[in-house]
Design an enzyme around this catalytic site. Structure first.
Site, short mmCIF file in Angstrom:
data_model
loop_
_atom_site.label_atom_id
_atom_site.label_comp_id
_atom_site.label_asym_id
_atom_site.label_seq_id
_atom_site.Cartn_x
_atom_site.Cartn_y
_atom_site.Cartn_z
N LYS A 36 0.86 -1.19 0.00
CA LYS A 36 0.00 0.00 0.00
C LYS A 36 0.90 1.23 0.00
O LYS A 36 1.76 1.39 0.88
CB LYS A 36 -0.87 0.02 1.25
N GLU A 95 1.23 -2.32 17.22
CA GLU A 95 0.90 -3.10 16.02
C GLU A 95 1.44 -4.53 16.15
O GLU A 95 0.84 -5.48 15.64
CB GLU A 95 1.44 -2.43 14.76
N LYS A 140 1.87 -10.77 8.34
CA LYS A 140 1.34 -9.80 7.37
C LYS A 140 1.45 -10.35 5.95
O LYS A 140 0.54 -10.22 5.15
CB LYS A 140 2.06 -8.45 7.49
N GLU A 171 -7.11 -5.95 -0.24
CA GLU A 171 -8.04 -5.68 0.85
C GLU A 171 -9.50 -5.81 0.45
O GLU A 171 -10.30 -4.88 0.59
CB GLU A 171 -7.77 -4.29 1.46
N ASN A 173 -7.09 -4.21 10.72
CA ASN A 173 -7.64 -2.98 11.27
C ASN A 173 -8.18 -3.18 12.69
O ASN A 173 -8.84 -2.29 13.23
CB ASN A 173 -8.77 -2.45 10.38
N HIS A 189 -8.99 5.21 15.55
CA HIS A 189 -9.09 6.40 14.69
C HIS A 189 -9.99 7.45 15.31
O HIS A 189 -9.71 8.65 15.23
CB HIS A 189 -9.61 6.02 13.30
N HIS A 221 -0.42 7.23 16.44
CA HIS A 221 -1.32 6.23 15.88
C HIS A 221 -1.34 4.94 16.73
O HIS A 221 -2.40 4.46 17.12
CB HIS A 221 -0.92 5.94 14.43
#
Ligand SMILES: NC(=O)c1ccc[n+]([C@@H]2O[C@H](COP(=O)([O-])OP(=O)(O)OC[C@H]3O[C@@H](n4cnc5c(N)ncnc54)[C@H](O)[C@@H]3O)[C@@H](O)[C@H]2O)c1
Ligand SMILES: [Zn+2]
Length: 362
Positions: free
Chosen positions: A145, A187, A229, A239, A247, A254, A267
């Site tokens: 991405k 993450e 991943k 996706e 997510n 968010h 984040h």
């Protein structure tokens, strides 16, 4: 110098991820093996460039390449079309042709922008990811991405475009500010909670060495995340479904980022808060136990990440959560953990349940 490798299997877009400590100097050899062209534009920023451009350029030059530096300002606020145009200008000025390539040297901002420049310059030239933040090493550098922000929203302009290789030198993390480093851990934990119980346990057992940035522990855990991943991306490159599991914790995360004002929480910090709320919802729905939620909360807290939802009125949460039209019409799709190491996806038609479970009143 031990290098661990794994492959992202995407047919003719397959590539290798290499991870280890002190492997930055091996980039020239890797690019030579890939048969890349002579000219190499190393896109970096004003923070990472002074630290790591030198060894990267030296290794490229030793391997017979001609590297030159493309330096952009540091910060998410520069992830826009103006900076992208400045990159194009420098690529053109540097005489980059179709048989040249780009090296993205930096965190997720540099990686996303340099990747998008590579995807679009001369309709696409090869690029190599050299991620230097923990977030970029476990997440943004793998999967293809790329993109930039638009005044109307984050990552609105972009492309799926896979790199030729990813080179992860965990030694670069030694200069990363503590808060950025810990935010990246969020993450790492995410992969464990929804996809890999073993990894979750390993992180739990490795808190002390992780806080000390132990290089061999980091290499093992980062490569574990990349393997997860990679397997998700292999099954769902664009996706269309499964990739959404990544997510987890991000819906409320968010919302927290937006309500608190961008920059208040990093984040990964917001995601840590979001994950604990998602776990509470999973518990409420019988997908996980109170003990699972507590395990997650305790692990995040031991990694010095925030876990408490900041207080805003329920109406404010409703507004940001239902901001996009799809969520208003079809309901909010929400990733839940199933115990530790598995997930399920639910669609919430109205937000009362999640707000109540998270203790958001008024
Ligand atoms: N493409 C994807 O799949 C994907 C996934 C997640 C996030 N992202 C994107 O990634 C971006 C966030 O990435 P990030 O968290 O890496 O932020 P970042 O790129 O802004 O890096 C954070 C800070 O650390 C500095 N830095 C980087 N490496 C360093 C090092 N080794 N030593 C010292 N300082 C260093 C940077 O200059 C910056 O100030 C966002 O724009 C987000 O949209 C993309
Ligand atoms: Zn994230």
């Amino acid at each position: 110098m031990r290098v661990e490798t794994l492959t992202v299997g995407l047919g003719d877009r397959s590539y290798t991820i290499r991870g280890g400590s002190g492997i930055l100097g091996g980039i020239g050899a890797v690019c030579r093996e890939l048969g890349l062209g002579r000219l190499a534009a190393v896109v970096t920023n004003t923070t990472v460039g002074p630290l790591y451009y030198g060894p990267v350029a030296e290794s490229l030059a030793e391997a017979g390449f001609s590297p030159f530096r493309v330096e952009i300002p540091d910060g998410e606020e520069f992830k826009n079309s103006a900076t992208l145009n400045a990159i194009y200008d420098l690529l053109i000025a540097g005489g980059l042709t179709r048989d040249s390539f780009i090296v993205a040297l930096g965190g997720g901002v540099v990686g996303d922008m340099a990747g998008f420049a590579a995807a679009t310059y001369l309709r696409g030239i090869p690029f190599v990811q050299v991620p230097t933040t923990l977030l970029a090493q476990v997440d943004s550098s793998v999967g293809g991405k790329t993109g930039i922000n638009h005044p109307r929203g984050k990552n609105l302009i972009g492309a799926f475009y896979q790199p030729q290789a990813v080179i992860i030198d965990v030694e670069t993390l030694s200069t990363l500010p503590e808060r950025e480093y810990l935010a990246g851990m969020s993450e790492v934990v995410k992969y464990g909670v929804v996809l890999d119980r073993e990894l979750f346990g390993e992180v739990e057992r490795s808190v002390a060495p992780l806080l000390a940035r132990d290089r061999s522990v980091l290499t093992r855990i980062i490569m574990g995340c990349c393997a997860i991943k990679a397997s998700v991306v292999e099954k769902d490159e664009r996706e269309a479904g499964l990739r959404a599991v990544l997510n987890y914790g991000h819906t409320l995360g968010h919302a927290v980022e937006t309500l608190a004002g961008y920059g208040t929480f990093l984040h990964g910090e917001a995601v840590a808060i979001g994950m604990v709320q998602a776990a509470k919802l999973a518990e409420h729905r019988g997908e996980a136990t109170a003990a699972d939620t507590e395990r997650l909360r305790a692990l995040l807290a031991s990694l010095k990440l925030p876990v408490e939802l900041p207080v805003f009125a329920a109406q404010e949460y409703r507004e940001v959560l239902l901001r996009d039209k799809k969520a208003r019409d079809a309901g909010l799709s929400f990733i839940l953990n199933k115990g530790i190491g598995d997930f399920s996806i639910v669609r919430l038609q109205d937000l009362s349940e999640v707000l109540a479970v998270c203790g958001i009143g008024g």
